[in-house]
Design a protein around this motif. Sequence first.
Motif, PDB file in Angstrom:
ATOM      1  N   GLN A 137       1.198  -0.698   0.064  1.00  0.00           N
ATOM      2  CA  GLN A 137      -0.313   0.014   0.340  1.00  0.00           C
ATOM      3  C   GLN A 137       0.786   1.068   0.377  1.00  0.00           C
ATOM      4  N   LEU A 138       0.391   2.460  -0.871  1.00  0.00           N
ATOM      5  CA  LEU A 138       1.139   3.468  -0.807  1.00  0.00           C
ATOM      6  C   LEU A 138       1.130   4.174   0.410  1.00  0.00           C
ATOM      7  N   GLU A 139       1.778   5.225   1.209  1.00  0.00           N
ATOM      8  CA  GLU A 139       1.474   5.848   2.277  1.00  0.00           C
ATOM      9  C   GLU A 139       0.964   6.834   2.417  1.00  0.00           C
ATOM     10  N   ALA A 140       0.465   7.458   2.978  1.00  0.00           N
ATOM     11  CA  ALA A 140       0.392   9.254   2.956  1.00  0.00           C
ATOM     12  C   ALA A 140       1.377   9.492   1.922  1.00  0.00           C
ATOM     13  N   SER A 141       0.927  10.822   1.214  1.00  0.00           N
ATOM     14  CA  SER A 141       2.032  11.636   0.909  1.00  0.00           C
ATOM     15  C   SER A 141       3.673  10.825   0.137  1.00  0.00           C
ATOM     16  N   ALA A 142       3.525   9.222   0.212  1.00  0.00           N
ATOM     17  CA  ALA A 142       4.829   8.820  -0.610  1.00  0.00           C
ATOM     18  C   ALA A 142       4.883   8.650  -1.728  1.00  0.00           C
ATOM     19  N   PRO A 143       5.894   9.180  -1.888  1.00  0.00           N
ATOM     20  CA  PRO A 143       5.678   8.477  -3.751  1.00  0.00           C
ATOM     21  C   PRO A 143       6.148   7.693  -4.435  1.00  0.00           C
ATOM     22  N   ILE A 144       6.715   6.211  -3.504  1.00  0.00           N
ATOM     23  CA  ILE A 144       6.566   4.924  -3.779  1.00  0.00           C
ATOM     24  C   ILE A 144       6.234   4.668  -2.562  1.00  0.00           C
ATOM     25  N   ALA A 145       6.404   2.575  -3.138  1.00  0.00           N
ATOM     26  CA  ALA A 145       6.211   1.842  -1.829  1.00  0.00           C
ATOM     27  C   ALA A 145       6.795   0.670  -2.133  1.00  0.00           C
ATOM     28  N   LEU A 146       7.862   0.017  -1.501  1.00  0.00           N
ATOM     29  CA  LEU A 146       8.156  -1.337  -2.637  1.00  0.00           C
ATOM     30  C   LEU A 146       8.312  -2.693  -1.216  1.00  0.00           C
ATOM     31  N   GLN A 147       7.808  -3.367  -2.336  1.00  0.00           N
ATOM     32  CA  GLN A 147       7.432  -5.123  -1.024  1.00  0.00           C
ATOM     33  C   GLN A 147       8.494  -6.142  -2.126  1.00  0.00           C
ATOM     34  N   VAL A 148       9.062  -6.776  -1.487  1.00  0.00           N
ATOM     35  CA  VAL A 148       9.710  -7.703  -1.218  1.00  0.00           C
ATOM     36  C   VAL A 148       9.181  -9.306  -0.576  1.00  0.00           C
ATOM     37  N   THR A 149       8.797 -10.095  -1.803  1.00  0.00           N
ATOM     38  CA  THR A 149       8.168 -11.138  -1.002  1.00  0.00           C
ATOM     39  C   THR A 149       8.479 -13.235  -1.332  1.00  0.00           C
ATOM     40  N   LEU A 150       9.193 -12.866  -0.611  1.00  0.00           N
ATOM     41  CA  LEU A 150       9.644 -14.716  -0.500  1.00  0.00           C
ATOM     42  C   LEU A 150       9.128 -15.887  -1.241  1.00  0.00           C
ATOM     43  N   PHE A 151       9.506 -16.596  -2.047  1.00  0.00           N
ATOM     44  CA  PHE A 151       9.047 -17.890  -2.217  1.00  0.00           C
ATOM     45  C   PHE A 151       9.678 -18.685  -2.373  1.00  0.00           C
ATOM     46  N   PRO A 152      10.118 -19.613  -1.143  1.00  0.00           N
ATOM     47  CA  PRO A 152      10.718 -20.172  -0.388  1.00  0.00           C
ATOM     48  C   PRO A 152      11.740 -21.494  -1.557  1.00  0.00           C
ATOM     49  N   ASN A 153      13.336 -21.729  -1.544  1.00  0.00           N
ATOM     50  CA  ASN A 153      13.313 -22.488  -2.644  1.00  0.00           C
ATOM     51  C   ASN A 153      12.649 -22.679  -4.015  1.00  0.00           C
ATOM     52  N   ASN A 154      11.791 -21.293  -4.468  1.00  0.00           N
ATOM     53  CA  ASN A 154      11.778 -20.808  -5.718  1.00  0.00           C
ATOM     54  C   ASN A 154      12.098 -19.598  -6.002  1.00  0.00           C
ATOM     55  N   GLY A 155      12.061 -18.351  -5.835  1.00  0.00           N
ATOM     56  CA  GLY A 155      12.067 -17.029  -5.928  1.00  0.00           C
ATOM     57  C   GLY A 155      11.678 -15.654  -4.986  1.00  0.00           C
ATOM     58  N   PHE A 156      11.585 -15.213  -5.589  1.00  0.00           N
ATOM     59  CA  PHE A 156      10.677 -14.025  -5.099  1.00  0.00           C
ATOM     60  C   PHE A 156      10.737 -12.820  -5.978  1.00  0.00           C
ATOM     61  N   SER A 157       9.255 -12.036  -5.604  1.00  0.00           N
ATOM     62  CA  SER A 157       8.973 -11.039  -6.346  1.00  0.00           C
ATOM     63  C   SER A 157       9.717  -9.790  -5.486  1.00  0.00           C
ATOM     64  N   ILE A 158       8.982  -8.398  -6.557  1.00  0.00           N
ATOM     65  CA  ILE A 158       9.402  -7.579  -6.039  1.00  0.00           C
ATOM     66  C   ILE A 158       8.128  -6.384  -7.064  1.00  0.00           C
ATOM     67  N   GLY A 159       7.300  -5.599  -5.347  1.00  0.00           N
ATOM     68  CA  GLY A 159       6.460  -5.223  -6.211  1.00  0.00           C
ATOM     69  C   GLY A 159       6.184  -3.646  -5.655  1.00  0.00           C
ATOM     70  N   THR A 160       6.119  -3.430  -6.739  1.00  0.00           N
ATOM     71  CA  THR A 160       5.864  -1.910  -6.633  1.00  0.00           C
ATOM     72  C   THR A 160       4.249  -0.954  -6.614  1.00  0.00           C
ATOM     73  N   VAL A 161       4.573   0.235  -5.957  1.00  0.00           N
ATOM     74  CA  VAL A 161       3.608   1.190  -6.248  1.00  0.00           C
ATOM     75  C   VAL A 161       4.427   2.639  -6.024  1.00  0.00           C
ATOM     76  N   MET A 162       3.778   3.203  -7.470  1.00  0.00           N
ATOM     77  CA  MET A 162       4.276   4.560  -7.435  1.00  0.00           C
ATOM     78  C   MET A 162       2.812   5.724  -7.526  1.00  0.00           C
ATOM     79  N   HIS A 163       3.104   7.235  -7.147  1.00  0.00           N
ATOM     80  CA  HIS A 163       1.914   7.993  -6.610  1.00  0.00           C
ATOM     81  C   HIS A 163       2.711   8.458  -8.694  1.00  0.00           C
ATOM     82  N   HIS A 164       1.720   8.384  -9.790  1.00  0.00           N
ATOM     83  CA  HIS A 164       2.307   9.370 -11.003  1.00  0.00           C
ATOM     84  C   HIS A 164       2.515  10.008 -11.120  1.00  0.00           C
TER      85      HIS A 164
END
Length: 457
Positions: A137-164
Amino acid sequence: MAQPNSVKVIKVCRVTPFKGSPDSAPPEDQYLLSLTFYDLIWLRFPTIQRIFFFQTPSCPNSILPNLKTSLSYTLKHFLPLAGNLTWPQDSSTPVFGYAKGDTVSLTIAKYSNPEDFHHLSGSQFIEAEKYHPLVPQLEASAPIALQVTLFPNNGFSIGTVMHHAVMDGKSYTSFIKSWAHVCKHIVESGSSCTISLPQQLEPFYDRTVVRDQAGLAELYSSHYLNDHGPNNRSVTPSLHSIMDVKPDSIRGTFELTREKIQALREHVVKTVKAFDSSSLHLSTFSLTCAFCWVCSVKAQEIKGGKTALIFAMDARARLDPPIPATYFGNCVVGGVAVAETKELVGDDGLVVALSAITEAFTSLIKKGVLNGAESWMSNFIDFSLYERVFSVAGSPRFEVYDTDFGWGRPKRTEVVSIDKTGAISLSASRNGGGAVEVGLVLDKQYMKTFATLCDAI
C-alpha cells in the motif's frame, strides 16, 4: 480469489539514502521539486503498480540484505523518492522531495505456498486479484513503496507502487534499473563501496528546462484547488477504479512475435494497396495497439457508436528545445484515436484502427505536443461521446525485462494496476526477438474470445 492470508508480512523496513563514507558527499538535508504541469495531470490519478518475478531456486540468504543495501545506495541518486509529496499552504503548486530523515518503505513478506510461484510467474491466465497481496500500500504523501515477497526454494517478487504525479514510466524504469544495476554489482563483487550509475541512468532534475509560458501549472493547480474545494490541497491518489472489475476477472498475457507483427503489417499493406500505405504508421507499437484495440472491441461485443484509444507519447525529444532523455518526472502527452465501432469489427478493422492511430500521431507531431494543453485538465476527452474508451500502459521501449538484480532477468513482469485503470499494458517480450508482450484484464467470457482472436493471426 486471492486468499487474504496468502502473504505474511515479516517486517516493514525504513530504508534511508546512503550517507556515504567520511570522504564522500552525504545526501543533501533537503531537496525539493515543484510539480510541473506534466506532473499535475496525474495528481489524483490512481497509483501505478508493477510486479517483477525472479526465479532463484536456491534462494540465498543474501537476497534481502543485498536488495536493502543496494536500495539505500540507489536512493542517494533518487533522493526525492525517499521524501514526500505535499501541497503547502504557501505554495501555488504541490511539491515533492527529500528532507533529512526521510525514508522509503520496504515491506518484507513471505508467501504461504511457495509452489504458487510457478503459477503466478508462468501462467498465461491468472485471477486478477492474485497479484494484489504482492504489492504494498502507498502511505499518505509517499512517492513510492516497495515490497519483496519470498517464495522459499522458488524465487521472489518485487512489487512496486508509485504516485503517478512523481514520475512517468520512463523515469520509473530508470529508477528500477538503477536499483538493479547497484544490486547486481554488490552481488557479483561482494563490495559495498560507492557505485556510480551509467550516464543513461543518472536522473536529471532541473525543472527549469520545462518551459511553461502559458502558465499551465497555475491553471492546473487552480483546477484541483476548486475540485471539491475551495482550497482543496489533497495530493491523495484516487482510491476508485476507473473501470468496474468483477471479482472473477482474469489477467491474460499474450505474446505478439515479430512474425505475427509482420503478418499484421503485410495484411495492412495488402488491404490498402489501392493507395500508398506509406501514409500509415506501420511501427510495431502502432500495429500492436491497433490489433489490441480491434480484438478488445470484438471480444467485449461492443455495439454502436464510437470507441477511442488513448496512448502516451514521450515528449522529451519533441519539445523545442528538447530536454534531456534522463529528465526525471513526467513528460508525456496523450494522443486520442477515434473510430466507429462498426468499422472496427468489420473486415478492414485493423486498417481502420491503424488509420485512426496514425491520424492521432500525425496531429500531435504537426500541431505540436502542447497543442490544446490549456484544456487538458478540464476536457482532455469527453467520455460521454464514446461507447468505450481504451488506454495503453507501458511501452516496449522501456525494456523492462532487461532488469537484472544479480540473480538473472525477471521470469515475468506485469502492470498490476491495469485491473483498476482498464489499460492494455505493453512491454518488450521476455523472449526478445522484437516480440511484444500484451497484458489486459477482462471478464472470463471476454478473455476466451480475446485469446482466440490473438491465436488467429
